[in-house]
Design a protein around this motif. Structure first.
Motif, PDB file in Angstrom:
ATOM      1  N   LEU A   5      57.232  58.502 134.233  1.00 19.61           N
ATOM      2  CA  LEU A   5      57.128  58.155 135.651  1.00 19.61           C
ATOM      3  C   LEU A   5      56.131  59.062 136.367  1.00 19.61           C
ATOM      4  O   LEU A   5      55.814  60.149 135.892  1.00 19.61           O
ATOM      5  CB  LEU A   5      58.493  58.282 136.330  1.00 19.61           C
ATOM      6  CG  LEU A   5      59.585  57.309 135.886  1.00 19.61           C
ATOM      7  CD1 LEU A   5      60.745  57.353 136.869  1.00 19.61           C
ATOM      8  CD2 LEU A   5      59.069  55.890 135.754  1.00 19.61           C
ATOM      9  N   GLN A   6      55.672  58.600 137.522  1.00 20.36           N
ATOM     10  CA  GLN A   6      54.744  59.411 138.319  1.00 20.36           C
ATOM     11  C   GLN A   6      55.393  60.739 138.696  1.00 20.36           C
ATOM     12  O   GLN A   6      56.563  60.783 139.067  1.00 20.36           O
ATOM     13  CB  GLN A   6      54.367  58.649 139.589  1.00 20.36           C
ATOM     14  CG  GLN A   6      53.348  59.405 140.421  1.00 20.36           C
ATOM     15  CD  GLN A   6      52.793  58.555 141.550  1.00 20.36           C
ATOM     16  OE1 GLN A   6      52.729  57.339 141.441  1.00 20.36           O
ATOM     17  NE2 GLN A   6      52.391  59.189 142.616  1.00 20.36           N
ATOM     18  N   GLY A   7      54.607  61.800 138.558  1.00 19.89           N
ATOM     19  CA  GLY A   7      55.106  63.114 138.941  1.00 19.89           C
ATOM     20  C   GLY A   7      55.838  63.839 137.831  1.00 19.89           C
ATOM     21  O   GLY A   7      56.227  64.991 137.983  1.00 19.89           O
ATOM     22  N   SER A   8      56.032  63.149 136.699  1.00 23.12           N
ATOM     23  CA  SER A   8      56.772  63.798 135.614  1.00 23.12           C
ATOM     24  C   SER A   8      55.959  64.923 134.971  1.00 23.12           C
ATOM     25  O   SER A   8      56.522  65.830 134.365  1.00 23.12           O
ATOM     26  CB  SER A   8      57.194  62.766 134.559  1.00 23.12           C
ATOM     27  OG  SER A   8      56.062  62.100 134.061  1.00 23.12           O
ATOM     28  N   GLY A   9      54.643  64.842 135.108  1.00 26.83           N
ATOM     29  CA  GLY A   9      53.795  65.906 134.552  1.00 26.83           C
ATOM     30  C   GLY A   9      52.899  65.420 133.423  1.00 26.83           C
ATOM     31  O   GLY A   9      52.438  66.222 132.611  1.00 26.83           O
ATOM     32  N   LYS A  10      52.605  64.115 133.388  1.00 22.24           N
ATOM     33  CA  LYS A  10      51.781  63.567 132.299  1.00 22.24           C
ATOM     34  C   LYS A  10      50.367  64.128 132.276  1.00 22.24           C
ATOM     35  O   LYS A  10      49.884  64.567 131.239  1.00 22.24           O
ATOM     36  CB  LYS A  10      51.675  62.030 132.422  1.00 22.24           C
ATOM     37  CG  LYS A  10      52.911  61.285 132.031  1.00 22.24           C
ATOM     38  CD  LYS A  10      52.715  59.790 132.177  1.00 22.24           C
ATOM     39  CE  LYS A  10      52.318  59.395 133.580  1.00 22.24           C
ATOM     40  NZ  LYS A  10      53.243  59.801 134.634  1.00 22.24           N
ATOM     41  N   THR A  51      49.085  66.776 133.674  1.00 20.10           N
ATOM     42  CA  THR A  51      49.093  68.204 133.356  1.00 20.10           C
ATOM     43  C   THR A  51      49.351  68.407 131.859  1.00 20.10           C
ATOM     44  O   THR A  51      48.677  69.195 131.203  1.00 20.10           O
ATOM     45  CB  THR A  51      50.200  68.900 134.184  1.00 20.10           C
ATOM     46  OG1 THR A  51      50.065  68.503 135.541  1.00 20.10           O
ATOM     47  CG2 THR A  51      50.119  70.396 134.087  1.00 20.10           C
ATOM     48  N   ARG A  68      47.287  56.538 140.897  1.00 17.57           N
ATOM     49  CA  ARG A  68      47.571  57.710 141.734  1.00 17.57           C
ATOM     50  C   ARG A  68      46.269  58.328 142.240  1.00 17.57           C
ATOM     51  O   ARG A  68      45.427  58.732 141.439  1.00 17.57           O
ATOM     52  CB  ARG A  68      48.347  58.743 140.913  1.00 17.57           C
ATOM     53  CG  ARG A  68      48.674  60.018 141.676  1.00 17.57           C
ATOM     54  CD  ARG A  68      49.763  60.797 140.979  1.00 17.57           C
ATOM     55  NE  ARG A  68      49.355  61.296 139.672  1.00 17.57           N
ATOM     56  CZ  ARG A  68      48.719  62.438 139.475  1.00 17.57           C
ATOM     57  NH1 ARG A  68      48.389  63.201 140.500  1.00 17.57           N
ATOM     58  NH2 ARG A  68      48.402  62.831 138.259  1.00 17.57           N
ATOM     59  N   GLN A 111      42.048  65.614 139.149  1.00 16.72           N
ATOM     60  CA  GLN A 111      42.999  66.586 138.586  1.00 16.72           C
ATOM     61  C   GLN A 111      42.824  66.691 137.069  1.00 16.72           C
ATOM     62  O   GLN A 111      42.742  67.783 136.510  1.00 16.72           O
ATOM     63  CB  GLN A 111      44.421  66.116 138.917  1.00 16.72           C
ATOM     64  CG  GLN A 111      45.503  67.036 138.384  1.00 16.72           C
ATOM     65  CD  GLN A 111      46.863  66.333 138.386  1.00 16.72           C
ATOM     66  OE1 GLN A 111      47.002  65.210 138.863  1.00 16.72           O
ATOM     67  NE2 GLN A 111      47.863  66.998 137.839  1.00 16.72           N
ATOM     68  N   THR A 119      58.838  68.923 130.988  1.00 12.57           N
ATOM     69  CA  THR A 119      57.985  69.744 131.839  1.00 12.57           C
ATOM     70  C   THR A 119      58.809  70.533 132.859  1.00 12.57           C
ATOM     71  O   THR A 119      59.991  70.251 133.062  1.00 12.57           O
ATOM     72  CB  THR A 119      56.999  68.863 132.630  1.00 12.57           C
ATOM     73  OG1 THR A 119      57.753  68.018 133.496  1.00 12.57           O
ATOM     74  CG2 THR A 119      56.141  68.008 131.701  1.00 12.57           C
ATOM     75  N   GLY A 144      56.789  72.213 128.858  1.00 17.58           N
ATOM     76  CA  GLY A 144      55.846  72.665 129.878  1.00 17.58           C
ATOM     77  C   GLY A 144      56.494  73.765 130.705  1.00 17.58           C
ATOM     78  O   GLY A 144      57.624  73.616 131.170  1.00 17.58           O
ATOM     79  N   THR A 145      55.784  74.871 130.862  1.00 17.12           N
ATOM     80  CA  THR A 145      56.394  76.032 131.522  1.00 17.12           C
ATOM     81  C   THR A 145      55.537  76.569 132.663  1.00 17.12           C
ATOM     82  O   THR A 145      55.565  77.770 132.936  1.00 17.12           O
ATOM     83  CB  THR A 145      56.630  77.155 130.494  1.00 17.12           C
ATOM     84  OG1 THR A 145      55.364  77.449 129.871  1.00 17.12           O
ATOM     85  CG2 THR A 145      57.617  76.753 129.430  1.00 17.12           C
ATOM     86  N   GLY A 146      54.753  75.706 133.301  1.00 14.84           N
ATOM     87  CA  GLY A 146      53.947  76.173 134.421  1.00 14.84           C
ATOM     88  C   GLY A 146      52.845  75.176 134.720  1.00 14.84           C
ATOM     89  O   GLY A 146      52.745  74.127 134.076  1.00 14.84           O
ATOM     90  N   GLU A 147      52.020  75.504 135.708  1.00 13.45           N
ATOM     91  CA  GLU A 147      50.997  74.546 136.150  1.00 13.45           C
ATOM     92  C   GLU A 147      49.642  74.745 135.485  1.00 13.45           C
ATOM     93  O   GLU A 147      48.745  73.933 135.653  1.00 13.45           O
ATOM     94  CB  GLU A 147      50.848  74.632 137.666  1.00 13.45           C
ATOM     95  CG  GLU A 147      52.110  74.169 138.382  1.00 13.45           C
ATOM     96  CD  GLU A 147      51.927  74.064 139.885  1.00 13.45           C
ATOM     97  OE1 GLU A 147      51.335  73.073 140.324  1.00 13.45           O
ATOM     98  OE2 GLU A 147      52.363  74.990 140.588  1.00 13.45           O
TER      99      GLU A 147
HETATM  100  P1  GDP Z   1      51.902  62.813 136.525  1.00 18.63           P
HETATM  101  O1  GDP Z   1      51.989  62.016 137.801  1.00 18.63           O
HETATM  102  O2  GDP Z   1      52.992  62.458 135.576  1.00 18.63           O
HETATM  103  O3  GDP Z   1      50.553  62.788 135.900  1.00 18.63           O
HETATM  104  O4  GDP Z   1      52.233  64.333 136.944  1.00 18.63           O
HETATM  105  P2  GDP Z   1      51.284  65.591 137.150  1.00 18.63           P
HETATM  106  O5  GDP Z   1      50.732  66.073 135.858  1.00 18.63           O
HETATM  107  O6  GDP Z   1      50.320  65.313 138.252  1.00 18.63           O
HETATM  108  O7  GDP Z   1      52.352  66.667 137.648  1.00 18.63           O
HETATM  109  C1  GDP Z   1      53.045  66.523 138.878  1.00 18.63           C
HETATM  110  C2  GDP Z   1      53.191  67.906 139.514  1.00 18.63           C
HETATM  111  O8  GDP Z   1      53.992  68.729 138.687  1.00 18.63           O
HETATM  112  C3  GDP Z   1      51.859  68.633 139.684  1.00 18.63           C
HETATM  113  O9  GDP Z   1      51.884  69.325 140.903  1.00 18.63           O
HETATM  114  C4  GDP Z   1      51.841  69.614 138.501  1.00 18.63           C
HETATM  115  O10 GDP Z   1      51.105  70.792 138.784  1.00 18.63           O
HETATM  116  C5  GDP Z   1      53.310  69.924 138.353  1.00 18.63           C
HETATM  117  N1  GDP Z   1      53.664  70.313 136.975  1.00 18.63           N
HETATM  118  C6  GDP Z   1      53.452  69.635 135.828  1.00 18.63           C
HETATM  119  N2  GDP Z   1      53.955  70.301 134.782  1.00 18.63           N
HETATM  120  C7  GDP Z   1      54.514  71.446 135.277  1.00 18.63           C
HETATM  121  C8  GDP Z   1      55.213  72.565 134.693  1.00 18.63           C
HETATM  122  O11 GDP Z   1      55.473  72.652 133.486  1.00 18.63           O
HETATM  123  N3  GDP Z   1      55.637  73.522 135.568  1.00 18.63           N
HETATM  124  C9  GDP Z   1      55.396  73.461 136.923  1.00 18.63           C
HETATM  125  N4  GDP Z   1      55.851  74.449 137.685  1.00 18.63           N
HETATM  126  N5  GDP Z   1      54.759  72.434 137.492  1.00 18.63           N
HETATM  127  C10 GDP Z   1      54.315  71.438 136.682  1.00 18.63           C
END
Ligand code: GDP
Length: 290
Positions: free
Chosen positions: A105-110, A112, A137, A143, A242, A268-271
């Motif tokens: 889903l959106q925001g899950s961290g794909k 990144t 998005r 990004q 993540t 995933g442990t950070g940005e």
């Molecule tokens: P997508 O919509 O699934 O592609 O999600 P994004 O990769 O854009 O991630 C959504 C938000 O979560 C962004 O602000 C990322 O920086 C943050 N994020 C992703 N992975 C992690 C993680 O492991 N730790 C932290 N703290 N933030 C994360």
């Protein structure tokens, strides 16, 4: 297994068994209760916790400890084996050419995670590239591009093209010389038919070796439905959890692992691009119980 992997209250309950040669039901129940409390707090689903409890009770009371083993060491071994059974082994990711598609889903961290995984494979001596097919998005393209630059890995995306399937096709041609192709896909707020249809088409075009489901550590009970949907659409071979640097412990994601009969690949442990760890059972267990 070291005792330090377990939470302090569980350690305390186990320590009470020191010097005992046999376990009774009360001892086992106290340990099971401690494990239940920690796992439920870590968002592990009730069903999984109940199954695990039953297995621990059954084995602790019925299995004969090997000669010379104390009651404490016997139950410790069983608890650990059962917890490893719960979290599973790491998803097999051979260090060779492959295509990996990310879903979630959106925001899950794909996005990144795509860049992080590419960075991880590059550190293993392979040449990775990322295709960004998320045209939905706003900002996804920039990004992804920036993160791939930071990871120093190849990248393909096209902000002027609004057809994700076409981007996937062109990206595959453009990045034909990479070893590991990682395909990022669009997510929506909820599972909609258009999202699933698009994902199926991208999958046909890129023909991945593995599909990984990306889940936020805070997912909780929603993991099951997501896992079922993505599993029936494209098949899920592994999970990426993540945001484990936050307060959530990621236990909800285990329901997705269970439903898809898969395993966890990465955490995933950070940005930042280097904030990625390969999943490994004992570390994850200590996180869950800690
Ligand atoms: P997508 O919509 O699934 O592609 O999600 P994004 O990769 O854009 O991630 C959504 C938000 O979560 C962004 O602000 C990322 O920086 C943050 N994020 C992703 N992975 C992690 C993680 O492991 N730790 C932290 N703290 N933030 C994360």
């Amino acid at each position: 297994m070291v005792l330090d992997d377990l939470g302090s209250s569980l350690r305390g309950s186990l320590d009470k068994l020191r010097g005992k040669s046999r376990l009774d039901e009360e001892d086992v129940e106290e340990i099971v209760k401690e494990i239940q409390r920690s796992l439920l707090q870590a968002d592990v689903s009730v069903d999984l916790v109940m199954d695990l409890s039953e297995d621990i009770r059954e084995r602790a009371l019925n299995e004969e400890p090997p000669g010379g083993t104390s009651a404490r060491d016997h139950v410790l071994r069983i608890v650990y084996e059962e917890l490893v059974g719960l979290v599973g082994e790491s998803t097999d990711l051979p260090l060779e050419s492959q295509t990996i598609m990310l879903a979630g889903l959106q925001g899950s961290g794909k996005t990144t995670s795509a860049a992080k995984m590419a960075w991880w494979f590059s550190k293993k001596g392979l040449r990775p590239g990322v295709i960004q097919t998320d045209t939905f998005r706003p900002g996804a393209y920039d990004q992804a591009k920036q993160m791939c630059e930071r990871a120093e890995v190849e990248f393909y995306g096209d902000p002027d093209n609004d057809d994700p399937v076409d981007i996937a096709r062109k990206g595959k041609e453009e990045l034909s010389d990479v070893d590991v192709l990682i395909v990022d896909t669009a997510g929506r707020h909820a599972l909609e038919d258009t999202l699933i249809g698009e994902l199926e088409e991208i999958e046909r075009v890129v023909d991945p070796d593995r599909n990984l489901l990306v889940l936020d550590a805070a997912i909780g009970q929603g993991a099951k439905d997501q896992a079922d949907e993505f599993e029936s659409a494209v098949g899920i071979d592994g999970v990426v959890i993540t945001k484990l640097d936050g307060t959530a412990k990621g236990g909800g994601a285990l329901a997705a692992v269970d439903r898809t009969d898969s395993s966890i690949a990465f955490l995933g442990t950070g940005e930042e691009v280097q904030d990625i760890e390969r999943f490994e059972p004992s570390g994850f267990i200590s996180r869950l119980l800690g």
